[in-house]
Design an enzyme around this catalytic site. Sequence first.
Site, PDB file in Angstrom:
ATOM      1  N   PHE A   1      19.717  22.251   3.567  1.00  0.00           N
ATOM      2  CA  PHE A   1      20.459  21.535   4.737  1.00  0.00           C
ATOM      3  C   PHE A   1      20.565  22.860   5.476  1.00  0.00           C
ATOM      4  O   PHE A   1      20.735  24.272   5.436  1.00  0.00           O
ATOM      5  CB  PHE A   1      21.397  22.330   4.206  1.00  0.00           C
ATOM      6  CG  PHE A   1      22.915  22.251   4.457  1.00  0.00           C
ATOM      7  CD1 PHE A   1      23.754  20.301   4.793  1.00  0.00           C
ATOM      8  CD2 PHE A   1      24.340  23.033   4.982  1.00  0.00           C
ATOM      9  CE1 PHE A   1      25.011  20.422   5.091  1.00  0.00           C
ATOM     10  CE2 PHE A   1      25.715  22.792   5.903  1.00  0.00           C
ATOM     11  CZ  PHE A   1      25.735  21.407   5.875  1.00  0.00           C
TER      12      PHE A   1
ATOM     13  N   THR B   1      23.356  26.742   9.435  1.00  0.00           N
ATOM     14  CA  THR B   1      23.588  27.549   9.868  1.00  0.00           C
ATOM     15  C   THR B   1      22.721  28.005  11.576  1.00  0.00           C
ATOM     16  O   THR B   1      21.230  27.386  11.622  1.00  0.00           O
ATOM     17  CB  THR B   1      23.558  28.834   9.208  1.00  0.00           C
ATOM     18  OG1 THR B   1      24.678  29.112   8.279  1.00  0.00           O
ATOM     19  CG2 THR B   1      23.682  30.029   9.896  1.00  0.00           C
ATOM     20  N   GLU B   2      23.094  28.680  12.750  1.00  0.00           N
ATOM     21  CA  GLU B   2      21.934  29.307  13.758  1.00  0.00           C
ATOM     22  C   GLU B   2      22.839  30.040  14.022  1.00  0.00           C
ATOM     23  O   GLU B   2      23.254  30.948  13.574  1.00  0.00           O
ATOM     24  CB  GLU B   2      22.374  28.736  14.832  1.00  0.00           C
ATOM     25  CG  GLU B   2      21.875  27.183  14.490  1.00  0.00           C
ATOM     26  CD  GLU B   2      22.404  26.179  16.084  1.00  0.00           C
ATOM     27  OE1 GLU B   2      21.761  25.083  16.119  1.00  0.00           O
ATOM     28  OE2 GLU B   2      22.398  26.764  16.902  1.00  0.00           O
ATOM     29  N   PRO B   3      21.284  31.492  13.988  1.00  0.00           N
ATOM     30  CA  PRO B   3      21.544  33.159  15.057  1.00  0.00           C
ATOM     31  C   PRO B   3      22.487  32.604  16.132  1.00  0.00           C
ATOM     32  O   PRO B   3      23.444  34.012  15.115  1.00  0.00           O
ATOM     33  CB  PRO B   3      20.481  33.367  15.570  1.00  0.00           C
ATOM     34  CG  PRO B   3      19.105  32.081  15.255  1.00  0.00           C
ATOM     35  CD  PRO B   3      20.098  30.952  15.263  1.00  0.00           C
TER      36      PRO B   3
ATOM     37  N   GLY C   1      27.333  31.369  13.099  1.00  0.00           N
ATOM     38  CA  GLY C   1      27.641  31.605  11.391  1.00  0.00           C
ATOM     39  C   GLY C   1      28.854  30.614  11.086  1.00  0.00           C
ATOM     40  O   GLY C   1      28.925  29.660  11.389  1.00  0.00           O
ATOM     41  N   SER C   2      29.903  31.583  10.315  1.00  0.00           N
ATOM     42  CA  SER C   2      31.403  31.035  10.368  1.00  0.00           C
ATOM     43  C   SER C   2      31.648  29.755  11.319  1.00  0.00           C
ATOM     44  O   SER C   2      32.486  29.144  11.259  1.00  0.00           O
ATOM     45  CB  SER C   2      32.545  31.629   9.822  1.00  0.00           C
ATOM     46  OG  SER C   2      31.895  32.527   9.204  1.00  0.00           O
TER      47      SER C   2
ATOM     48  N   ILE D   1      18.298  28.894   5.832  1.00  0.00           N
ATOM     49  CA  ILE D   1      17.423  28.175   5.579  1.00  0.00           C
ATOM     50  C   ILE D   1      17.338  27.824   3.863  1.00  0.00           C
ATOM     51  O   ILE D   1      15.498  28.201   3.987  1.00  0.00           O
ATOM     52  CB  ILE D   1      16.961  26.841   6.025  1.00  0.00           C
ATOM     53  CG1 ILE D   1      17.886  26.800   7.539  1.00  0.00           C
ATOM     54  CG2 ILE D   1      17.123  25.511   5.996  1.00  0.00           C
ATOM     55  CD1 ILE D   1      19.028  26.602   7.536  1.00  0.00           C
TER      56      ILE D   1
ATOM     57  N   GLU E   1      27.557  29.464   1.996  1.00  0.00           N
ATOM     58  CA  GLU E   1      28.708  27.787   1.877  1.00  0.00           C
ATOM     59  C   GLU E   1      29.892  28.716   2.044  1.00  0.00           C
ATOM     60  O   GLU E   1      31.126  27.741   1.364  1.00  0.00           O
ATOM     61  CB  GLU E   1      28.747  27.351   0.970  1.00  0.00           C
ATOM     62  CG  GLU E   1      27.431  26.772   0.766  1.00  0.00           C
ATOM     63  CD  GLU E   1      27.390  25.566  -0.242  1.00  0.00           C
ATOM     64  OE1 GLU E   1      28.149  24.688  -0.285  1.00  0.00           O
ATOM     65  OE2 GLU E   1      26.069  25.045  -0.752  1.00  0.00           O
TER      66      GLU E   1
ATOM     67  N   THR F   1      31.976  32.122   3.104  1.00  0.00           N
ATOM     68  CA  THR F   1      32.869  33.827   3.819  1.00  0.00           C
ATOM     69  C   THR F   1      33.964  33.280   2.218  1.00  0.00           C
ATOM     70  O   THR F   1      34.782  32.420   2.801  1.00  0.00           O
ATOM     71  CB  THR F   1      32.554  34.677   4.721  1.00  0.00           C
ATOM     72  OG1 THR F   1      33.449  34.059   5.759  1.00  0.00           O
ATOM     73  CG2 THR F   1      31.289  34.668   5.481  1.00  0.00           C
TER      74      THR F   1
END
Length: 375
Positions: free
Chosen positions: A123, A126-128, A131-132, A157, A362, A364
């Site tokens: 899945f 998320t990228e640098p 995130g949230s 990942i 998944e 915080t």
Amino acid sequence: MDFDLSADQREIQALTREFAAAEIEPHAAEWDREHRFPRELFGKLAELGLMGACVAEEYGGAGADFLSYILVLEELSRADAGVGVTVAVHTSAVTLPILRFGTDEQKSRFVPPLARGEALGAFALTEPEAGSDAGSLRTAATANGDGWTISGAKQWITNGRYAGTFLIFARTDRDTPGAKGVSAFILDAEHVKVTRDEEKLGLNSSITNDIVVEGAEVGPERMLHGEGKGFEVAMATLDGGRIGIAAQALGIAQAAYEAARAYSLERKQFGKRIAEFQAIQWKLADMATEIDAARLLVYRAAWLKQQGRPHTEEGAKAKLFASEMARRQTAEAIQIFGGYGYTKEFPVERYYRDAKITEIYEGTSEIQRLVIARS
């Protein structure tokens, strides 16, 4: 109100526990020390139907219900949380979203190999810099006439290096900021390049990667659920996935409790077993109580999802409480072991390291509190 598991649920729970005791627990410490991903294990899990536990038989799965799948994750994580998260991401974050949002052609093409364990799922949201705040992702998908050209970088990942199927999220409308311009795509391993294996505090038997997609060209049949609906896919996926991570935390805490209880019945100080001291009895009582409370939250959320009822708030509560409970109670397990708990001679330090991530990925704990508050 019936709190008993069904006969089928007890059967799959027992099957998983027996498999974990024979095939996972004896090797978990070694996998952790060597940072080794046990690829051969997932073929064995697939033979038992556990790589697609809650997938319908017509698509190659075991045909069990969602709570049965949650029981599988709990038992796998009780033996090794790295194995648990590999199966959780593969199932909750890839197979089930394709089943829910995919066309008939997508479901028949991609789900059976995943459910049979012939391909592992990853899945990629998320990228640098996202995130949230997942809606700020920069990976782009540009229409090219015959389909889409996708380019971008993803971070954290799970399963990346060994995955055959990726559920990836990209911006298809650069003029629409935030979540509304995002779409979901199903990619193959050939579309993805792994750029780094992450070194982590725990979960060392799972693999976590940075990946890049460099000008991958795919047809329109690779888009999942329609243009601009990617964020809907992502959020629905996380709603269910959080229940799986809560089950992972529950399994870790259960393992820590069992180890601490057994040790307290053997270790002697001042002429008697430390389990006879009130200080240790209270620690164990608190551990048992919080684990039971977490289990009820997790099973309730799983039951609601199985019934097709809203479960966003309940899943967030389950993940929030179970993850924070696991971090607290694995620390208490170390305290019961004393100096031995701080060494790798016993597994409780691994449980402690593994538990921490359940408060982060998944969503915080802070995000879970926002979800609950907004519900």
